[in-house]
Design a protein around this motif. Structure first.
Motif, PDB file in Angstrom:
ATOM      1  N   TYR A 146      20.787  28.687  -1.104  1.00 59.99           N
ATOM      2  CA  TYR A 146      22.037  27.998  -1.435  1.00 59.99           C
ATOM      3  C   TYR A 146      22.246  26.789  -0.522  1.00 59.99           C
ATOM      4  CZ  TYR A 146      27.012  26.967  -1.583  1.00 59.99           C
ATOM      5  OH  TYR A 146      28.213  26.311  -1.675  1.00 59.99           O
ATOM      6  N   VAL A 147      22.119  27.001   0.793  1.00 60.91           N
ATOM      7  CA  VAL A 147      22.313  25.905   1.747  1.00 60.91           C
ATOM      8  C   VAL A 147      21.250  24.831   1.552  1.00 60.91           C
ATOM      9  CG1 VAL A 147      22.335  25.291   4.197  1.00 60.91           C
ATOM     10  CG2 VAL A 147      23.438  27.404   3.429  1.00 60.91           C
ATOM     11  N   PHE A 148      20.008  25.245   1.320  1.00 61.90           N
ATOM     12  CA  PHE A 148      18.931  24.283   1.095  1.00 61.90           C
ATOM     13  C   PHE A 148      19.228  23.422  -0.133  1.00 61.90           C
ATOM     14  CE2 PHE A 148      14.898  22.834  -0.582  1.00 61.90           C
ATOM     15  CZ  PHE A 148      14.207  22.435   0.551  1.00 61.90           C
ATOM     16  N   THR A 149      19.678  24.057  -1.215  1.00 64.62           N
ATOM     17  CA  THR A 149      19.999  23.319  -2.438  1.00 64.62           C
ATOM     18  C   THR A 149      21.165  22.373  -2.209  1.00 64.62           C
ATOM     19  OG1 THR A 149      19.237  25.192  -3.779  1.00 64.62           O
ATOM     20  CG2 THR A 149      20.635  23.559  -4.858  1.00 64.62           C
ATOM     21  N   ARG A 150      22.196  22.852  -1.513  1.00 64.37           N
ATOM     22  CA  ARG A 150      23.377  22.012  -1.255  1.00 64.37           C
ATOM     23  C   ARG A 150      23.016  20.777  -0.437  1.00 64.37           C
ATOM     24  NH1 ARG A 150      27.496  24.731   2.588  1.00 64.37           N
ATOM     25  NH2 ARG A 150      25.872  24.065   4.063  1.00 64.37           N
ATOM     26  N   ASN A 207      10.125  20.623 -16.148  1.00 62.55           N
ATOM     27  CA  ASN A 207       9.769  19.685 -15.091  1.00 62.55           C
ATOM     28  C   ASN A 207      10.327  20.114 -13.736  1.00 62.55           C
ATOM     29  OD1 ASN A 207       8.354  17.863 -16.759  1.00 62.55           O
ATOM     30  ND2 ASN A 207      10.271  16.925 -17.440  1.00 62.55           N
ATOM     31  N   ALA A 208      11.359  20.955 -13.743  1.00 65.18           N
ATOM     32  CA  ALA A 208      11.966  21.402 -12.487  1.00 65.18           C
ATOM     33  C   ALA A 208      11.343  22.681 -11.956  1.00 65.18           C
ATOM     34  CB  ALA A 208      13.464  21.623 -12.690  1.00 65.18           C
ATOM     35  N   GLU A 209      10.333  23.218 -12.618  1.00 68.12           N
ATOM     36  CA  GLU A 209       9.752  24.504 -12.233  1.00 68.12           C
ATOM     37  C   GLU A 209       9.207  24.476 -10.803  1.00 68.12           C
ATOM     38  OE1 GLU A 209       8.542  28.375 -12.308  1.00 68.12           O
ATOM     39  OE2 GLU A 209       9.781  27.330 -13.776  1.00 68.12           O
ATOM     40  N   LEU A 227      12.110  24.420  -8.143  1.00 68.27           N
ATOM     41  CA  LEU A 227      12.823  25.697  -8.081  1.00 68.27           C
ATOM     42  C   LEU A 227      11.982  26.764  -7.393  1.00 68.27           C
ATOM     43  CD1 LEU A 227      14.407  25.731 -11.657  1.00 68.27           C
ATOM     44  CD2 LEU A 227      15.542  25.223  -9.493  1.00 68.27           C
ATOM     45  N   LYS A 228      10.701  26.770  -7.672  1.00 74.52           N
ATOM     46  CA  LYS A 228       9.813  27.745  -7.042  1.00 74.52           C
ATOM     47  C   LYS A 228       9.717  27.488  -5.542  1.00 74.52           C
ATOM     48  CE  LYS A 228       5.167  29.734  -7.436  1.00 74.52           C
ATOM     49  NZ  LYS A 228       3.859  29.654  -8.146  1.00 74.52           N
ATOM     50  N   PHE A 229       9.680  26.224  -5.162  1.00 78.10           N
ATOM     51  CA  PHE A 229       9.605  25.882  -3.737  1.00 78.10           C
ATOM     52  C   PHE A 229      10.858  26.343  -3.005  1.00 78.10           C
ATOM     53  CE2 PHE A 229      10.778  22.900  -0.359  1.00 78.10           C
ATOM     54  CZ  PHE A 229       9.679  23.029   0.482  1.00 78.10           C
ATOM     55  N   TYR A 249      26.354  30.057  -7.856  1.00 80.02           N
ATOM     56  CA  TYR A 249      24.919  29.846  -7.627  1.00 80.02           C
ATOM     57  C   TYR A 249      24.133  31.086  -8.031  1.00 80.02           C
ATOM     58  CZ  TYR A 249      20.558  28.819  -5.184  1.00 80.02           C
ATOM     59  OH  TYR A 249      19.238  28.606  -4.887  1.00 80.02           O
ATOM     60  N   VAL A 250      24.613  32.257  -7.633  1.00 81.39           N
ATOM     61  CA  VAL A 250      23.941  33.509  -8.007  1.00 81.39           C
ATOM     62  C   VAL A 250      23.983  33.699  -9.516  1.00 81.39           C
ATOM     63  CG1 VAL A 250      24.035  36.024  -7.791  1.00 81.39           C
ATOM     64  CG2 VAL A 250      24.399  34.591  -5.779  1.00 81.39           C
ATOM     65  N   PHE A 251      25.124  33.367 -10.138  1.00 77.43           N
ATOM     66  CA  PHE A 251      25.242  33.492 -11.596  1.00 77.43           C
ATOM     67  C   PHE A 251      24.246  32.582 -12.312  1.00 77.43           C
ATOM     68  CE2 PHE A 251      27.102  31.715 -15.504  1.00 77.43           C
ATOM     69  CZ  PHE A 251      27.197  32.863 -16.270  1.00 77.43           C
ATOM     70  N   ASN A 252      24.196  31.322 -11.895  1.00 77.25           N
ATOM     71  CA  ASN A 252      23.267  30.381 -12.525  1.00 77.25           C
ATOM     72  C   ASN A 252      21.816  30.791 -12.297  1.00 77.25           C
ATOM     73  OD1 ASN A 252      25.364  28.785 -13.454  1.00 77.25           O
ATOM     74  ND2 ASN A 252      25.311  27.409 -11.698  1.00 77.25           N
ATOM     75  N   ASP A 253      21.532  31.307 -11.103  1.00 77.39           N
ATOM     76  CA  ASP A 253      20.175  31.743 -10.793  1.00 77.39           C
ATOM     77  C   ASP A 253      19.777  32.925 -11.670  1.00 77.39           C
ATOM     78  OD1 ASP A 253      17.824  31.406  -9.055  1.00 77.39           O
ATOM     79  OD2 ASP A 253      18.331  33.401  -8.331  1.00 77.39           O
ATOM     80  N   THR A 254      20.730  33.828 -11.922  1.00 78.50           N
ATOM     81  CA  THR A 254      20.451  34.975 -12.790  1.00 78.50           C
ATOM     82  C   THR A 254      20.211  34.531 -14.224  1.00 78.50           C
ATOM     83  OG1 THR A 254      21.846  36.376 -11.375  1.00 78.50           O
ATOM     84  CG2 THR A 254      21.331  37.199 -13.580  1.00 78.50           C
ATOM     85  N   VAL A 255      21.044  33.613 -14.713  1.00 75.44           N
ATOM     86  CA  VAL A 255      20.858  33.090 -16.072  1.00 75.44           C
ATOM     87  C   VAL A 255      19.518  32.390 -16.199  1.00 75.44           C
ATOM     88  CG1 VAL A 255      21.749  31.442 -17.770  1.00 75.44           C
ATOM     89  CG2 VAL A 255      23.329  32.891 -16.495  1.00 75.44           C
ATOM     90  N   ASP A 256      19.141  31.664 -15.152  1.00 75.33           N
ATOM     91  CA  ASP A 256      17.856  30.962 -15.176  1.00 75.33           C
ATOM     92  C   ASP A 256      16.690  31.944 -15.206  1.00 75.33           C
ATOM     93  OD1 ASP A 256      16.323  28.291 -14.661  1.00 75.33           O
ATOM     94  OD2 ASP A 256      15.532  29.669 -13.165  1.00 75.33           O
ATOM     95  N   ASP A 257      16.780  33.014 -14.407  1.00 80.65           N
ATOM     96  CA  ASP A 257      15.684  33.989 -14.344  1.00 80.65           C
ATOM     97  C   ASP A 257      15.489  34.726 -15.667  1.00 80.65           C
ATOM     98  OD1 ASP A 257      15.105  33.331 -11.749  1.00 80.65           O
ATOM     99  OD2 ASP A 257      16.326  34.924 -10.871  1.00 80.65           O
ATOM    100  N   TYR A 258      16.578  35.067 -16.336  1.00 79.95           N
ATOM    101  CA  TYR A 258      16.486  35.933 -17.512  1.00 79.95           C
ATOM    102  C   TYR A 258      16.558  35.186 -18.845  1.00 79.95           C
ATOM    103  CZ  TYR A 258      17.014  39.892 -14.366  1.00 79.95           C
ATOM    104  OH  TYR A 258      16.819  40.824 -13.379  1.00 79.95           O
TER     105      TYR A 258
END
Length: 326
Positions: free
Chosen positions: A219-223, A203-205, A208-210, A56-65
């Motif tokens: 992580y728990v919220f997404t799961r 469309n997912a912006e 993701l921001k929320f 999750y952290v890896f994907n979040d980092t890839v998404d941010d950068y």
């Protein structure tokens, strides 16, 4: 004096050493106990939480950068009507997969509905660029192969977070493979696939921001959100609210009532001096809040209309001024 100071220093040193050793033993014991408690209290749906959190952290980092900057550039450059047309185009192609899964789930009436939607949007809607079928009351259904496997009785399995692909389940992996094979976008060039991914990310912006701003543990919220969404789709929206969620809502309701009881003690008693039912009182507050939200939304829509009208008058006035100066 030197000897006395040396003895004091030695005693202080021994005391500090003993404290450090005791703290180390205590912390190691707590860590071991915490590990045991974590294993006991581990979510059975998410047995690989340690690995999933890293992904999750890896994907979040890839998404941010990577994904987010490209998506932001896409939204900045592309006009809104083009973005809408792109979304409608790829959403229309998804109806092919939806019809296939309708048939596999023996939803023949719904398959006719989705086939008609696809036919109208492909022809009258100019290859799906315009969602004409929605104007005829043909709403978009959501069906995929993971839902088909659920209908066939295949268990959901463990929750997983895959690199670059995001959250899924053990049942969702073969479902995604089938859906990818049934999607015509898979067999076209890379530029079209890139536009499809950019459109999905754009469309997912908002969601993701929320999650980033509102969730204490994203992580728990997404799961939990993902699993509830998948369960709802698999049951065609006929999913009962979980006991945990009901308990959470009841606790929150009780907290709200208790917090308000001190300030509204007089309002909680009727003419005979009996205490009003807290739940009924809370339900009344909830109803009032809903009515207030509806009125607020109406005023908001009206204000937006007035703003648009004022803006039109302002533009017209500017044009008239420009003509005068000419």
């Amino acid at each position: 004096m030197n000897k006395l100071n040396g003895n004091r220093y030695g005693k202080i040193k021994q005391t500090l050493s003993g404290m450090l050793i005791g703290a180390a033993v205590t912390l190691s014991g707590c860590a071991s106990t915490g590990g045991v408690e974590q294993q006991v209290e581990a979510n059975p749906v998410d047995p690989y939480e340690g690995f999933n959190r890293k992904m999750y952290v890896f994907n979040d980092t890839v998404d941010d950068y990577v994904a987010k900057p490209i998506s932001d550039a896409y939204k900045f450059i592309t006009p809104q009507f083009v973005q809408t047309g792109v979304f409608n185009f790829f959403n229309n192609l998804k109806n092919i997969n939806i019809v296939l899964n309708d048939v596999l789930q023996a939803k023949f009436q719904q398959s006719a509905h989705d086939t008609g939607r696809f036919a109208i949007n492909t022809t009258v809607g100019l290859a799906g660029l315009f969602d004409v079928a929605k104007q005829f009351g043909l709403e978009q259904n959501e069906e995929d192969f993971e839902q088909t496997l659920a209908v066939w009785g295949v268990p959901q399995g463990s929750y997983l977070v895959l690199p670059f692909l995001g959250p899924t389940t053990a049942r969702g992996i073969p479902g995604s493979i089938f859906d990818t094979a049934a999607n015509p976008v898979t067999y076209v060039g890379a530029p079209v696939q890139l536009v499809s991914m950019l459109n999905s990310r754009a469309n997912a912006e908002g969601a993701l921001k929320f999650i980033d701003e509102a969730a204490l543990d994203p992580y728990v919220f997404t799961r939990e959100s993902f699993l509830q969404w998948r369960n709802s789709l698999a049951a065609d929206g006929k999913v009962d609210v979980s006991d945990d969620l009901l308990d959470f809502e009841e606790e929150a309701l009780e907290d709200d009532v208790n917090a308000a009881s001190g300030q509204a003690a007089a309002a909680e008693q009727d003419a005979s001096g009996n205490t009003t039912n807290p739940k009924a009182f809370a339900l009344k507050l909830s109803a009032d809040n809903k009515e207030f939200e509806q009125v607020s939304n109406s005023f908001s829509s009206t204000a937006q209309s007035f703003d648009a009208t004022a803006k039109s008058f302002e533009e017209a006035s500017n044009k008239i001024d420009q003509l005068k100066f000419k």
